[in-house]
Design a protein around this motif. Structure first.
Motif, short mmCIF file in Angstrom:
data_model
loop_
_atom_site.label_atom_id
_atom_site.label_comp_id
_atom_site.label_asym_id
_atom_site.label_seq_id
_atom_site.Cartn_x
_atom_site.Cartn_y
_atom_site.Cartn_z
N TRP A 143 31.13 30.72 34.89
CA TRP A 143 32.06 30.22 35.91
C TRP A 143 31.98 31.05 37.18
O TRP A 143 31.90 30.52 38.29
N PHE A 144 31.97 32.37 37.03
CA PHE A 144 31.93 33.26 38.19
C PHE A 144 30.65 33.09 39.00
O PHE A 144 30.63 33.36 40.21
N ALA A 145 29.58 32.66 38.34
CA ALA A 145 28.29 32.53 39.01
C ALA A 145 28.16 31.23 39.80
O ALA A 145 27.22 31.06 40.58
N ARG A 146 29.11 30.32 39.60
CA ARG A 146 29.03 29.04 40.29
C ARG A 146 29.39 29.16 41.77
O ARG A 146 30.25 29.96 42.14
N ASP A 147 28.74 28.35 42.58
CA ASP A 147 29.05 28.36 44.02
C ASP A 147 30.45 27.85 44.29
O ASP A 147 31.05 28.19 45.32
N ASP A 148 30.98 27.03 43.39
CA ASP A 148 32.32 26.47 43.60
C ASP A 148 33.40 27.23 42.83
O ASP A 148 34.48 26.71 42.57
N PHE A 149 33.12 28.49 42.47
CA PHE A 149 34.13 29.32 41.80
C PHE A 149 35.39 29.37 42.66
O PHE A 149 35.34 29.75 43.83
N GLU A 150 36.54 29.01 42.08
CA GLU A 150 37.77 28.88 42.84
C GLU A 150 38.90 29.75 42.30
O GLU A 150 40.05 29.61 42.70
N ALA A 151 38.59 30.67 41.38
CA ALA A 151 39.60 31.56 40.78
C ALA A 151 40.61 30.75 39.98
O ALA A 151 40.41 29.58 39.70
N CYS A 152 41.72 31.39 39.63
CA CYS A 152 42.71 30.77 38.73
C CYS A 152 43.88 30.22 39.54
O CYS A 152 44.59 30.97 40.21
N SER A 153 44.08 28.92 39.48
CA SER A 153 45.15 28.29 40.25
C SER A 153 46.53 28.77 39.82
O SER A 153 47.46 28.83 40.63
N PHE A 154 46.70 29.10 38.54
CA PHE A 154 48.01 29.57 38.07
C PHE A 154 48.36 30.91 38.73
O PHE A 154 49.48 31.12 39.18
N ILE A 155 47.37 31.80 38.79
CA ILE A 155 47.59 33.09 39.46
C ILE A 155 47.82 32.86 40.95
O ILE A 155 48.74 33.42 41.55
N ASN A 156 46.97 32.03 41.55
CA ASN A 156 47.06 31.81 42.99
C ASN A 156 48.42 31.26 43.40
O ASN A 156 49.04 31.72 44.36
N ILE A 157 48.89 30.25 42.67
CA ILE A 157 50.16 29.60 43.04
C ILE A 157 51.34 30.51 42.72
O ILE A 157 52.33 30.54 43.45
N LEU A 158 51.25 31.28 41.65
CA LEU A 158 52.30 32.24 41.34
C LEU A 158 52.45 33.25 42.47
O LEU A 158 53.57 33.53 42.94
N LEU A 159 51.34 33.80 42.93
CA LEU A 159 51.40 34.79 44.00
C LEU A 159 51.81 34.15 45.33
O LEU A 159 52.50 34.76 46.14
N GLU A 160 51.39 32.92 45.55
CA GLU A 160 51.71 32.23 46.79
C GLU A 160 53.18 31.84 46.87
O GLU A 160 53.83 32.03 47.91
N MET A 161 53.72 31.32 45.79
CA MET A 161 55.07 30.76 45.81
C MET A 161 56.13 31.74 45.32
O MET A 161 57.31 31.63 45.67
#
Length: 209
Positions: free
Chosen positions: A115-133
């Motif tokens: 997953w990390f090697a993919r060009d479209d790696f987008e990290a974890c949405s659960f972590i991202n939204i938790l930190l954002e909101m």
């Protein structure tokens, strides 16, 4: 389950932007497909309702018929993310790759490496939204709940492996998972291998006997 003898009602339809009739489920799915792409890459606040409507190609009335608010759409996105990312990609693939519960646990990081090697790696949405909101926001709390579900999958594997303190193990393991994702987002595409090595030590420390 009871079965009705009355004829089934016809599926409701909505008009698309070109005037073509679309099944209601198709409209909802189109909106959710667009939301999945945008929210997973850009988070919540950067994506507005007008962009979602425009990219989906649906009328505003159609959008709000399926999702009463943007937050409701984000919740639907998180539900889909849990199924497609957590269950279908991570858990199912790790179980397929490993012959034992321990090897399946370690295979999580093998899946991460791909997953990390993919060009479209987008990290974890659960972590991202938790930190954002934030944890106090309903979307932040929903993200916390989905992260807890991930720990639940890990705990189940730990129980199958006969490891000591599966609940505590799952929390430590989840730190490795989340940490490797953040490190990969920083640019360390070898983060999965580093986390896998530490994961082996964690398993050893939790073996019985």
């Amino acid at each position: 389950m009871s079965l009705s003898t009355n004829p089934a009602p016809k599926a409701s339809t909505l008009e698309g932007p070109s005037g073509d009739a679309l099944p209601a489920t198709g409209v909802r799915g189109r909106i959710l497909d667009v939301a999945y792409e945008l929210f997973s890459r850009r988070g919540v606040r950067d994506v507005g309702v007008n962009e979602l409507i425009s990219r989906s190609g649906v009328a505003k009335a159609s959008f709000y018929r399926h999702f009463a608010s943007k937050d409701e759409l984000v919740l639907a996105f998180l539900e889909r993310r849990d199924q497609q990312w957590t269950v279908d990609m991570i858990v199912s693939e790790a179980r397929r790759r490993g012959d034992t519960a321990e090897s399946q646990l370690l295979s999580i990081f093998d899946v991460f490496a791909d997953w990390f090697a993919r060009d479209d790696f987008e990290a974890c949405s659960f972590i991202n939204i938790l930190l954002e909101m934030g944890a106090g926001h309903p979307l932040g709390q929903a993200s916390i709940d989905y992260l807890a579900k991930i720990r639940g999958h890990v705990q189940q594997l730990a129980e199958e492996a006969g490891l000591r303190d599966p609940e505590g193990f799952s929390r430590s393991w989840h730190i490795l998972m989340k940490g490797s994702i953040v490190s990969a987002a920083e640019g360390d595409r070898a983060a999965a291998g580093r986390a896998r090595e530490m994961a082996g030590w964690l398993i050893s420390s939790h073996r019985r006997g």
